[in-house]
Scaffold this motif. Structure first.
Motif: not given
Length: 393
Positions: A151-162
């Motif tokens: 979850i932490g890795c996926e959220v980090s990736a999504s936030l960076r994409g934003a």
């Protein structure tokens, strides 16, 4: 006719109801869900929905439940079970009788009570959690993600994409070290750093600060990181507290045999909340999406006393991070010998690792090399010697 009551409004509940109907079960089926919305898919919450690409994550069209004679009781949690009386009591006081009970209540995200109720601190488990986090991320500039699991890795990736600056905090030596080992965790670290994430490992969080909303995070090494958004992704626990006064055995999840049968007559469990006995006699919970469909097939076959009960296949799970689909087949464990065939580098955008235990192939993990991962399924099932797969690719 009393029928089957399924407690839990997620994927496990839907898959169980589907399997019952597919196998000719004609008695009533009732799904009890604590959330107000019909069952929905959770994996997109940390990815497509958080990124604003989708809003509808419902598992089934609106008419599916009526068409299949499945009653939904939404917005009310189960409070207790009387296994002797074959009843479930809901939080609103209503009592439901059952012939068969299926527990599919999933997980509850762990929080950090010391953080208090400062605005800007989020967890991610439910649809509403995701909606609130997405709204916050729309104006956030600096995020701290605590916990570098999936979850932490996926959220980090999504936030960076934003376009949000992200600092990812993990007390272990690497992200996903306890799941995939430190060697593969090092590849995950390089992936995130290549995307601009400030990955800090071997350090914990001491405190958060702010007046009404979070403004900074202090780490255990004394570092202070400015933040207007904090996401706590430190894992989850089985949603089994409501079974405390029942005769249903619970130990890191609802204790089941190898087909989902619990310690109480006519009570079953599956999904993230359930600890099934594996082929070695050990109890284990498997928190992966693809596991649920397999468990539902096995459980329903046993419940209906069908002639053939499916055998568990090779476990599979995946994690979408940036443009990569990280895939895993098999049973990786901490302590396995890891053969890193391809390490991650920014140009190649791929990595591949084989896992060895007692001289045989037990798992494969990789990204950007789907063919090598796909062809390993049969080899893992056959327990082939590791030397047979360590060929140049």
């Amino acid at each position: 006719m009393t029928g089957t009551v399924i407690v839990g409004g997620g994927l496990a509940a839907v898959r169980t109801a589907e399997q019952l109907r597919r196998n000719g079960y004609t008695d009533p089926i009732t799904i009890v869900g604590a959330e107000d919305r019909p069952p929905y898919d959770r994996p997109p919450l940390s990815k497509q929905m958080l990124r604003g690409e989708v809003d509808d994550v419902a598992l089934k069209p609106a008419g599916f439940y009526d068409d299949n004679g499945i009653a939904l009781r939404l917005g009310v949690a189960a409070r207790a079970v009387d296994a002797a009386a074959h009843t479930v009591t809901l939080a609103n006081g209503q009592v439901l009788d059952y012939d068969q009970l299926v527990i599919a209540t999933g997980l509850v995200p762990r929080r950090i009570p010391a953080f208090g109720d400062l605005d800007g601190i989020h967890v991610l488990r439910s649809f509403d959690d995701c909606a609130a986090l997405r709204d916050r991320a729309a104006t956030a500039r600096q995020a701290v993600v605590i916990g570098a699991g999936f979850i932490g890795c996926e959220v980090s990736a999504s936030l960076r994409g934003a376009g949000v600056a992200v600092t990812l905090i993990e007390p272990q030596a690497t992200p996903l070290a306890s799941v995939l080992g430190e060697q593969v965790g090092a590849s995950i670290t390089r992936l995130h750093r290549a995307e601009g994430v400030d990955v800090r490992t071997g350090v914990g969080v001491d405190s958060v600060s702010g007046v009404a909303a979070v403004e900074s995070v202090t780490l255990s090494d004394g570092s202070v990181i400015p933040a207007d958004l904090v996401v706590v992704g430190i894992g989850s626990r089985p949603a089994s507290d409501w079974l405390a006064d029942s005769d249903i055995a619970v130990a890191d999840g609802v204790v089941c045999d190898g087909v989902g049968r619990t310690s109480a007559v006519d009570v079953w469990a599956l999904g993230d909340v359930a600890s099934w006995r594996d082929g070695t006699g050990s109890q284990a919970r498997v928190e992966h999406w693809s596991n649920v469909a397999e468990q539902a097939r096995i459980l329903v076959a046993a419940m209906l006393s069908l002639d053939a009960i499916p055998r568990p296949g090779v476990p599979y799970f995946w994690s979408d991070q940036y443009d990569l689909k990280i895939q895993c087949l098999g049973h990786p464990r901490v302590g396995d010998i890891v053969h890193l065939v391809h390490d991650f580098d920014e140009q190649a955008r791929r990595f591949l690792a084989y896992y060895e235990r007692d001289g045989v192939l037990t798992a494969v993990v990789g990204a950007g090399i789907p063919e090598q991962i796909r062809t390993a399924r049969g080899k893992i099932a056959a327990r082939v010697p590791i030397a047979e797969v360590l060929q140049p690719v």
